[in-house]
Design a protein around this motif. Structure first.
Motif, PDB file in Angstrom:
ATOM      1  N   GLY A   7       0.874  -1.364  -0.111  1.00 25.63           N
ATOM      2  CA  GLY A   7      -0.107  -0.019   0.068  1.00 25.63           C
ATOM      3  C   GLY A   7       0.854   1.256  -0.050  1.00 25.63           C
ATOM      4  N   LEU A   8       1.928   1.319   0.774  1.00 29.16           N
ATOM      5  CA  LEU A   8       2.676   2.344   0.672  1.00 29.16           C
ATOM      6  C   LEU A   8       3.484   2.572  -0.486  1.00 29.16           C
ATOM      7  CD1 LEU A   8       4.374   4.395   2.433  1.00 29.16           C
ATOM      8  CD2 LEU A   8       5.885   2.623   3.127  1.00 29.16           C
ATOM      9  N   SER A   9       4.038   1.580  -1.112  1.00 27.01           N
ATOM     10  CA  SER A   9       4.805   1.771  -2.485  1.00 27.01           C
ATOM     11  C   SER A   9       3.834   2.174  -3.497  1.00 27.01           C
ATOM     12  CB  SER A   9       5.308   0.512  -2.665  1.00 27.01           C
ATOM     13  OG  SER A   9       4.415  -0.565  -3.100  1.00 27.01           O
ATOM     14  N   ARG A  10       2.498   2.065  -3.483  1.00 25.39           N
ATOM     15  CA  ARG A  10       1.526   2.689  -4.534  1.00 25.39           C
ATOM     16  C   ARG A  10       1.087   3.945  -4.082  1.00 25.39           C
ATOM     17  NH1 ARG A  10      -0.965  -3.079  -4.052  1.00 25.39           N
ATOM     18  NH2 ARG A  10       0.125  -4.237  -5.808  1.00 25.39           N
ATOM     19  N   GLY A  11       1.714   4.594  -3.003  1.00 21.87           N
ATOM     20  CA  GLY A  11       1.367   5.672  -2.534  1.00 21.87           C
ATOM     21  C   GLY A  11       0.165   6.229  -1.798  1.00 21.87           C
ATOM     22  N   ALA A  12      -0.099   5.198  -0.706  1.00 24.89           N
ATOM     23  CA  ALA A  12      -1.168   5.393  -0.054  1.00 24.89           C
ATOM     24  C   ALA A  12      -1.094   6.177   1.253  1.00 24.89           C
ATOM     25  CB  ALA A  12      -1.646   3.848   0.429  1.00 24.89           C
ATOM     26  N   SER A  13       0.370   6.196   1.704  1.00 17.28           N
ATOM     27  CA  SER A  13       0.429   6.864   3.036  1.00 17.28           C
ATOM     28  C   SER A  13       1.856   6.993   3.579  1.00 17.28           C
ATOM     29  CB  SER A  13      -0.305   5.848   4.138  1.00 17.28           C
ATOM     30  OG  SER A  13      -0.167   6.312   5.357  1.00 17.28           O
ATOM     31  N   ILE A  14       2.154   7.185   4.569  1.00 18.91           N
ATOM     32  CA  ILE A  14       3.395   7.176   5.338  1.00 18.91           C
ATOM     33  C   ILE A  14       3.633   6.234   6.079  1.00 18.91           C
ATOM     34  CG2 ILE A  14       4.981   8.336   7.039  1.00 18.91           C
ATOM     35  CD1 ILE A  14       3.965  10.830   6.059  1.00 18.91           C
ATOM     36  N   PHE A  15       4.637   5.329   6.063  1.00 20.56           N
ATOM     37  CA  PHE A  15       4.761   3.960   6.938  1.00 20.56           C
ATOM     38  C   PHE A  15       6.245   3.980   7.676  1.00 20.56           C
ATOM     39  CE2 PHE A  15       3.877  -0.108   8.028  1.00 20.56           C
ATOM     40  CZ  PHE A  15       4.967  -0.998   7.379  1.00 20.56           C
ATOM     41  N   GLN A  16       6.175   3.409   8.840  1.00 20.03           N
ATOM     42  CA  GLN A  16       7.418   3.146   9.392  1.00 20.03           C
ATOM     43  C   GLN A  16       7.799   1.607   9.569  1.00 20.03           C
ATOM     44  OE1 GLN A  16       8.492   4.028  13.692  1.00 20.03           O
ATOM     45  NE2 GLN A  16       9.521   5.803  12.701  1.00 20.03           N
ATOM     46  N   SER A  17       9.041   0.999   9.233  1.00 15.02           N
ATOM     47  CA  SER A  17       9.037  -0.183   8.997  1.00 15.02           C
ATOM     48  C   SER A  17      10.594  -0.538   9.331  1.00 15.02           C
ATOM     49  CB  SER A  17       8.634  -0.767   7.743  1.00 15.02           C
ATOM     50  OG  SER A  17       9.183  -2.138   7.431  1.00 15.02           O
ATOM     51  N   LEU A  18      10.821  -1.965   9.736  1.00 17.97           N
ATOM     52  CA  LEU A  18      12.127  -2.310   9.617  1.00 17.97           C
ATOM     53  C   LEU A  18      12.680  -2.157   8.068  1.00 17.97           C
ATOM     54  CD1 LEU A  18      11.565  -5.429  11.642  1.00 17.97           C
ATOM     55  CD2 LEU A  18      12.619  -3.636  12.597  1.00 17.97           C
ATOM     56  N   ALA A  19      13.900  -1.785   8.139  1.00 19.91           N
ATOM     57  CA  ALA A  19      14.675  -1.905   6.824  1.00 19.91           C
ATOM     58  C   ALA A  19      14.650  -3.048   5.814  1.00 19.91           C
ATOM     59  CB  ALA A  19      15.998  -0.927   6.913  1.00 19.91           C
ATOM     60  N   ILE A  20      14.631  -4.146   6.668  1.00 18.82           N
ATOM     61  CA  ILE A  20      15.056  -5.522   6.074  1.00 18.82           C
ATOM     62  C   ILE A  20      13.670  -5.680   4.833  1.00 18.82           C
ATOM     63  CG2 ILE A  20      13.900  -6.725   7.641  1.00 18.82           C
ATOM     64  CD1 ILE A  20      16.104  -8.599   7.219  1.00 18.82           C
ATOM     65  N   GLY A  21      14.109  -5.790   3.768  1.00 20.71           N
ATOM     66  CA  GLY A  21      13.287  -6.101   2.673  1.00 20.71           C
ATOM     67  C   GLY A  21      12.695  -5.099   1.804  1.00 20.71           C
ATOM     68  N   LEU A  22      13.292  -3.772   2.145  1.00 19.33           N
ATOM     69  CA  LEU A  22      12.829  -2.640   1.558  1.00 19.33           C
ATOM     70  C   LEU A  22      13.800  -2.087   0.644  1.00 19.33           C
ATOM     71  CD1 LEU A  22      11.656  -0.217   4.366  1.00 19.33           C
ATOM     72  CD2 LEU A  22      10.160  -1.618   2.814  1.00 19.33           C
ATOM     73  N   ASP A  23      14.949  -2.845   0.576  1.00 23.65           N
ATOM     74  CA  ASP A  23      15.797  -2.469  -0.669  1.00 23.65           C
ATOM     75  C   ASP A  23      15.458  -2.210  -1.828  1.00 23.65           C
ATOM     76  OD1 ASP A  23      17.901  -2.409   1.555  1.00 23.65           O
ATOM     77  OD2 ASP A  23      18.743  -4.156   1.025  1.00 23.65           O
ATOM     78  N   GLU A  24      14.773  -3.279  -2.476  1.00 26.81           N
ATOM     79  CA  GLU A  24      14.211  -3.225  -3.689  1.00 26.81           C
ATOM     80  C   GLU A  24      13.309  -1.643  -4.146  1.00 26.81           C
ATOM     81  OE1 GLU A  24      11.037  -5.566  -6.641  1.00 26.81           O
ATOM     82  OE2 GLU A  24      12.149  -6.817  -4.985  1.00 26.81           O
ATOM     83  N   TRP A  25      12.362  -1.583  -3.199  1.00 20.59           N
ATOM     84  CA  TRP A  25      11.634  -0.354  -3.240  1.00 20.59           C
ATOM     85  C   TRP A  25      12.317   0.815  -3.429  1.00 20.59           C
ATOM     86  CZ3 TRP A  25       8.061  -3.442   0.138  1.00 20.59           C
ATOM     87  CH2 TRP A  25       7.063  -4.396  -0.801  1.00 20.59           C
TER      88      TRP A  25
END
Length: 174
Positions: free
Chosen positions: A125-143
Motif C-alpha cells: 500500500g505504501l509503495s502505491r502512494g497510500a500513506s506514510i509508513f514506518q518499518s524495519l529496513a529489511i526487505g525495503l531495498d528493492e523499493w
C-alpha cells in the motif's frame, strides 16, 4: 521476503535436509514444534537459546507520489497532518509506537492513521502512494533503490538507532 528467496542456496549445500518454512506473527505459534525460529525484537526470558543475528534499522518512508500530493513532513510532529499506515503488534493488538530522536532526546510521535495491515500489505500500500509508513529496513531495498519509496525524516532517526549511533561515536572518539 529476505530468507525465503535464498533457501535454495542452503539446500544446495545440504541436499539431505528438508525444510518446512512457515511464517507467523505469534511467538507461541512460531515455536510450536519448530527447531529454529527467526523473529524480531528482544528475546523472551525463557529456556530457549537465542542468538542475535543482526541489527535492523527502522525507516520512515513514503511513496514519492504521496509526498507530491501531501508534502514532506519536516518533523515527527507533522505526522499528525498525514495519513500513516500502522502495523499492529501481534502480541498486544495495538499499533507499534513510532519513536524518534531529536535534539532534546527520544520522543514518541503522535500520528494520524486508521489503517492497520500486515507488514507485507502495508509495504504494498505504501509503495502505491497510500500513506506514510514506518518499518524495519529489511526487505525495503528493492523499493528504495527503484525509487518506489523515499525515506523521510532521516534527520529524526528512530530513537534506538540514534542511541546506538551515539554510543558508537563515543567509543570511536576514545
Amino acid at each position: 521476503m529476505v530468507l525465503a528467496p535464498r533457501i535454495g542456496e542452503f539446500l544446495a549445500h545440504y541436499p539431505a535436509l528438508t525444510l518446512d518454512l512457515t511464517t507467523s506473527n505469534y511467538r507461541e505459534e512460531m515455536m510450536s514444534g519448530a527447531d529454529v525460529a527467526v523473529r524480531f525484537g528482544p528475546p523472551d526470558e525463557s529456556s530457549l537459546i537465542a542468538r542475535k543475528l543482526l541489527d535492523v534499522p527502522v525507516l520512515t518512508c513514503a511513496a514519492p507520489g504521496y509526498l507530491d500530493r501531501h508534502g514532506i513532513p519536516a518533523t515527527p510532529h507533522d505526522l499528525m497532518h498525514h495519513d500513516c499506515i500502522l502495523f499492529r503488534d501481534p502480541q498486544t493488538g495495538r499499533p507499534f509506537t513510532w519513536e524518534f530522536h531529536g535534539i532534546t532526546g527520544p520522543s514518541r510521535s503522535r500520528r494520524r492513521g486508521g489503517w492497520s495491515w500486515t507488514i507485507l500489505r502495508c509495504r504494498r500500500g505504501l509503495s502505491r502512494g497510500a500513506s506514510i509508513f514506518q518499518s524495519l529496513a529489511i526487505g525495503l531495498d528493492e523499493w528504495l533503490e527503484s525509487g518506489a519509496l523515499t525515506t523521510i525524516l532521516a534527520e529524526w532517526p528512530p530513537a534506538k538507532v540514534r542511541a546506538f549511533l551515539d554510543f558508537v561515536q563515543r567509543i570511536a572518539a576514545t
